[in-house]
Design a protein around this motif. Structure first.
Motif, PDB file in Angstrom:
ATOM      1  N   ASP A  70       0.869  -1.180  -0.004  1.00  0.00           N
ATOM      2  CA  ASP A  70       0.133   0.083   0.050  1.00  0.00           C
ATOM      3  C   ASP A  70       0.739   1.399  -0.025  1.00  0.00           C
ATOM      4  N   TYR A  71       2.242   1.162   0.380  1.00  0.00           N
ATOM      5  CA  TYR A  71       3.108   2.616   0.657  1.00  0.00           C
ATOM      6  C   TYR A  71       4.256   2.471  -0.569  1.00  0.00           C
ATOM      7  N   ILE A  72       4.356   3.556  -1.287  1.00  0.00           N
ATOM      8  CA  ILE A  72       5.431   3.892  -2.185  1.00  0.00           C
ATOM      9  C   ILE A  72       6.015   5.079  -1.731  1.00  0.00           C
ATOM     10  N   ILE A  73       7.486   4.772  -1.380  1.00  0.00           N
ATOM     11  CA  ILE A  73       8.258   5.945  -1.115  1.00  0.00           C
ATOM     12  C   ILE A  73       9.126   6.361  -2.185  1.00  0.00           C
ATOM     13  N   GLU A  74       9.288   7.784  -2.309  1.00  0.00           N
ATOM     14  CA  GLU A  74       9.859   8.475  -3.359  1.00  0.00           C
ATOM     15  C   GLU A  74      10.887   9.474  -2.762  1.00  0.00           C
ATOM     16  N   LYS A  75      12.135   9.405  -3.146  1.00  0.00           N
ATOM     17  CA  LYS A  75      13.066  10.480  -2.739  1.00  0.00           C
ATOM     18  C   LYS A  75      13.353  11.410  -3.807  1.00  0.00           C
ATOM     19  N   ARG A  76      13.557  12.761  -3.652  1.00  0.00           N
ATOM     20  CA  ARG A  76      13.832  13.680  -5.047  1.00  0.00           C
ATOM     21  C   ARG A  76      14.766  14.605  -4.313  1.00  0.00           C
ATOM     22  N   ARG A  77      15.977  14.894  -5.302  1.00  0.00           N
ATOM     23  CA  ARG A  77      17.011  15.841  -4.966  1.00  0.00           C
ATOM     24  C   ARG A  77      16.588  17.176  -5.829  1.00  0.00           C
ATOM     25  N   ALA A  87      22.476  20.691  -1.583  1.00  0.00           N
ATOM     26  CA  ALA A  87      21.125  20.030  -2.370  1.00  0.00           C
ATOM     27  C   ALA A  87      19.988  19.855  -0.909  1.00  0.00           C
ATOM     28  N   ALA A  88      18.996  20.005  -1.682  1.00  0.00           N
ATOM     29  CA  ALA A  88      17.751  19.637  -0.682  1.00  0.00           C
ATOM     30  C   ALA A  88      17.274  18.308  -1.232  1.00  0.00           C
ATOM     31  N   GLU A  89      16.746  17.607  -0.210  1.00  0.00           N
ATOM     32  CA  GLU A  89      16.186  16.185  -0.420  1.00  0.00           C
ATOM     33  C   GLU A  89      14.940  16.177   0.088  1.00  0.00           C
TER      34      GLU A  89
END
Length: 110
Positions: A70-77, A87-89
């Motif tokens: 049920d959960y998808i995690i995404e990291k963006r820079r 950088a900001a993440e």
């Protein structure tokens, strides 16, 4: 309203300064970075399109991971406007196929 009247009204409004100039962020000016002001405006619970509206950029995806069915995690820079090294993440989570919402943010301004 006839064209001449509309043009005259626009000229009066612009000459009196009643219309504020739009705020142009560093990102909107053609630079795909995030400023300190934009970073402060980005709040937990915002969706990715809302973050893009504030920053003017989607950043770069660092990947996605399924935490469960049920959960998808995404990291963006996001590149910061203060330096080339900083950088900001931003971390986003999608629950049960819903929109990705901001759950955490970190930044290095160096």
């Amino acid at each position: 309203m006839p064209r001449r009247t509309a043009a005259a009204l626009a000229a009066v409004v612009l000459s009196t300064g009643l219309v504020a100039a739009p705020q142009v962020s560093a990102s909107a000016a053609g630079d795909s970075c995030i400023s300190k002001k934009e970073y402060r405006k980005v709040k937990q619970g915002m969706t990715r399109p809302q973050v893009k509206q504030v920053t003017g950029t989607n950043g770069k995806s660092l990947g996605r991971a399924e935490a469960s069915q049920d959960y998808i995690i995404e990291k963006r820079r996001y590149r910061v406007c203060t330096s080339r090294k900083g950088a900001a993440e931003l971390g986003f989570v999608s629950v049960m196929g819903g929109p990705y919402k901001l759950t955490r943010k970190t930044v290095d301004w160096r």
